[in-house]
Each structure stands twice: as structure tokens, then as C-alpha cells.
Design a protein around this motif. Structure first.
Motif, PDB file in Angstrom:
ATOM      1  N   ALA A  83      75.052  83.386  -2.517  1.00  0.00           N
ATOM      2  CA  ALA A  83      76.839  83.216  -3.213  1.00  0.00           C
ATOM      3  C   ALA A  83      75.989  83.558  -4.541  1.00  0.00           C
ATOM      4  O   ALA A  83      77.207  84.107  -5.663  1.00  0.00           O
ATOM      5  CB  ALA A  83      75.553  82.034  -3.395  1.00  0.00           C
ATOM      6  N   TRP A  84      74.705  83.715  -5.178  1.00  0.00           N
ATOM      7  CA  TRP A  84      74.454  84.631  -6.270  1.00  0.00           C
ATOM      8  C   TRP A  84      74.914  86.307  -6.410  1.00  0.00           C
ATOM      9  O   TRP A  84      75.309  87.026  -7.408  1.00  0.00           O
ATOM     10  CB  TRP A  84      72.511  84.363  -6.472  1.00  0.00           C
ATOM     11  N   LEU A  93      77.751  87.536 -15.122  1.00  0.00           N
ATOM     12  CA  LEU A  93      75.790  87.054 -15.271  1.00  0.00           C
ATOM     13  C   LEU A  93      75.701  85.813 -15.688  1.00  0.00           C
ATOM     14  O   LEU A  93      77.016  85.170 -16.485  1.00  0.00           O
ATOM     15  CB  LEU A  93      75.630  88.998 -15.805  1.00  0.00           C
ATOM     16  N   LEU A  94      74.609  86.120 -16.091  1.00  0.00           N
ATOM     17  CA  LEU A  94      73.925  85.301 -16.955  1.00  0.00           C
ATOM     18  C   LEU A  94      74.507  84.845 -17.953  1.00  0.00           C
ATOM     19  O   LEU A  94      74.878  83.834 -18.254  1.00  0.00           O
ATOM     20  CB  LEU A  94      72.343  85.104 -16.128  1.00  0.00           C
ATOM     21  N   ALA A  99      80.266  78.936 -18.512  1.00  0.00           N
ATOM     22  CA  ALA A  99      79.943  78.686 -16.985  1.00  0.00           C
ATOM     23  C   ALA A  99      79.460  79.167 -16.618  1.00  0.00           C
ATOM     24  O   ALA A  99      78.621  78.815 -14.679  1.00  0.00           O
ATOM     25  CB  ALA A  99      81.458  78.393 -15.886  1.00  0.00           C
ATOM     26  N   GLY A 100      79.216  80.788 -16.307  1.00  0.00           N
ATOM     27  CA  GLY A 100      77.968  81.150 -15.493  1.00  0.00           C
ATOM     28  C   GLY A 100      76.316  80.696 -15.352  1.00  0.00           C
ATOM     29  O   GLY A 100      75.905  80.905 -15.143  1.00  0.00           O
ATOM     30  N   SER A 101      76.643  81.027 -16.955  1.00  0.00           N
ATOM     31  CA  SER A 101      75.013  80.303 -17.572  1.00  0.00           C
ATOM     32  C   SER A 101      74.418  79.686 -16.874  1.00  0.00           C
ATOM     33  O   SER A 101      73.946  79.033 -15.600  1.00  0.00           O
ATOM     34  CB  SER A 101      74.818  80.662 -18.543  1.00  0.00           C
ATOM     35  N   PHE A 102      75.404  77.924 -16.320  1.00  0.00           N
ATOM     36  CA  PHE A 102      74.821  77.066 -16.271  1.00  0.00           C
ATOM     37  C   PHE A 102      75.405  77.320 -14.399  1.00  0.00           C
ATOM     38  O   PHE A 102      74.407  76.509 -13.692  1.00  0.00           O
ATOM     39  CB  PHE A 102      76.192  76.005 -16.726  1.00  0.00           C
ATOM     40  N   PHE A 103      75.955  77.492 -13.471  1.00  0.00           N
ATOM     41  CA  PHE A 103      76.124  77.991 -12.451  1.00  0.00           C
ATOM     42  C   PHE A 103      74.702  78.999 -11.975  1.00  0.00           C
ATOM     43  O   PHE A 103      74.563  78.633 -11.058  1.00  0.00           O
ATOM     44  CB  PHE A 103      77.046  78.802 -12.058  1.00  0.00           C
ATOM     45  N   ALA A 108      69.884  77.322  -9.341  1.00  0.00           N
ATOM     46  CA  ALA A 108      68.223  77.978  -8.956  1.00  0.00           C
ATOM     47  C   ALA A 108      67.359  76.383  -9.971  1.00  0.00           C
ATOM     48  O   ALA A 108      66.032  75.770  -9.182  1.00  0.00           O
ATOM     49  CB  ALA A 108      68.292  78.587 -10.870  1.00  0.00           C
ATOM     50  N   MET A 109      67.214  75.118 -11.054  1.00  0.00           N
ATOM     51  CA  MET A 109      66.937  73.993 -10.569  1.00  0.00           C
ATOM     52  C   MET A 109      67.034  73.330  -9.064  1.00  0.00           C
ATOM     53  O   MET A 109      66.084  72.699  -8.308  1.00  0.00           O
ATOM     54  CB  MET A 109      67.320  73.580 -11.359  1.00  0.00           C
TER      55      MET A 109
END
Length: 175
Positions: A83-84, A93-94, A99-103, A108-109
Motif C-alpha cells: 500500500a505504501w 509523499l510523506l 493527509a499523506g503525512s498522517f497516512f 507505520a505506528m
């Protein structure tokens, strides 16, 4: 996770937020985590029955269910990486947008917690492989952890899927 979720909602209420299109691989991830949770729940039930009256077929079933639960978890992590890759291919991208950053942060967490759970699963499986009846309570704890990880994943998935900037503004009172 709840603080990350709230931070996501608050950040999505800002003017530069955009809705995130999630890759279909996340549905596969969800199915794999659900299957692993079911397998470990069944392993717990069978192991508890083995504690009362162990039979060779039940012991083999506990082992198969434990292996299935672990394999589903490993496949979940693999599908998350897939998915990443899909998100990166879509140029999410990060630092593309909130929204992308939080995705990436939320997935990851969750993935790290699941990887840690795999360490516990491996220890549980090694004990239960030698003595399934004696490891019944360990299998039960492992199954509970998987159920919790499934619940957390469903909440993360729902948040990422349905939280729009408009909904976030309404929740935060800035609509």
C-alpha cells in the motif's frame, strides 16, 4: 493512537487539507488482520479444550491455527508495504500534504505494534508448540492482543477512509 487520530482530525480542519484516496491494498490488509485474529481466537479455544482433554488432532489444530495467525500478520505487514508503494507511485509523499503525512504515520505506528506483537506471537508459538495445553493462557493473551490490533486498525482505516476536510471542520467547529 487516539491522540494521533485527534491530531489528524484537527490538522484536516485546516484550509490546506485534502481528502486522501486510499489504495485497495488496505482492504486486503484488513482481511488479513481479521483472518489472523480469527485464527488466533480459534487457537485459544482449541488450546483451552486441550488443557482439559488433549488429543493429537487438537494439538495439531492448535499448531496450525497459531501458524495461520502469524502468517496472516506477516502478510498484513507485506500488504501494508505494498500500500505504501501504491501511495508513493501516486505521488503521495510523506511531506505532500497533511493527509499523506498522517497516512504514513498511522500505518507505520500500527505496523510497529503489529511487528512487536509478532515477537510475542513467536514466543507464544514456541511455548505452545512444545506444550499446547500449558500455553493456553499465552495463546489467549496473544489472541486478545490481535483482537485489539484489529480494532485499532479498523478505527485507523475508518478515519483515513471517511475523514474529509469538511467533516474535520465540522468536528472542530470551524465549518
Amino acid at each position: 493512537f487516539s491522540l494521533f487520530a485527534w491530531a489528524y482530525v484537527m490538522r484536516m480542519s485546516e484550509g490546506d487539507a485534502v481528502r486522501l484516496d486510499l489504495p485497495p491494498q488496505l482492504l486486503l490488509s484488513t482481511s488479513l488482520l481479521l483472518a489472523g485474529s480469527v485464527a488466533l481466537g480459534l487457537a485459544r479455544s482449541v488450546a483451552q479444550e486441550c488443557a482439559l482433554a488433549p488429543s493429537a488432532s487438537d494439538l495439531a489444530r492448535v499448531r496450525r491455527l497459531l501458524v495461520a495467525g502469524g502468517l496472516c500478520a506477516m502478510a498484513f505487514l507485506g500488504s501494508q508495504l505494498w500500500a505504501w508503494q501504491a501511495m508513493l507511485s501516486a505521488q503521495v509523499l510523506l511531506a505532500s500534504h497533511p493527509a499523506g503525512s498522517f497516512f504514513y504515520l498511522l500505518t507505520a505506528m500500527h505496523g510497529l505494534h503489529l511487528a512487536g506483537g509478532l515477537v510475542g506471537w513467536a514466543w507464544t508459538a514456541s511455548v505452545a508448540w512444545r506444550q499446547p495445553a500449558a500455553g493456553a493462557w499465552r495463546i489467549g493473551l496473544c489472541a486478545r492482543y490481535w483482537h485489539f490490533m484489529l480494532a485499532v486498525w479498523l478505527a485507523i482505516y475508518a478515519l483515513l477512509r471517511w475523514m474529509t476536510p469538511e467533516a474535520a471542520r465540522f468536528i472542530c467547529g470551524v465549518a
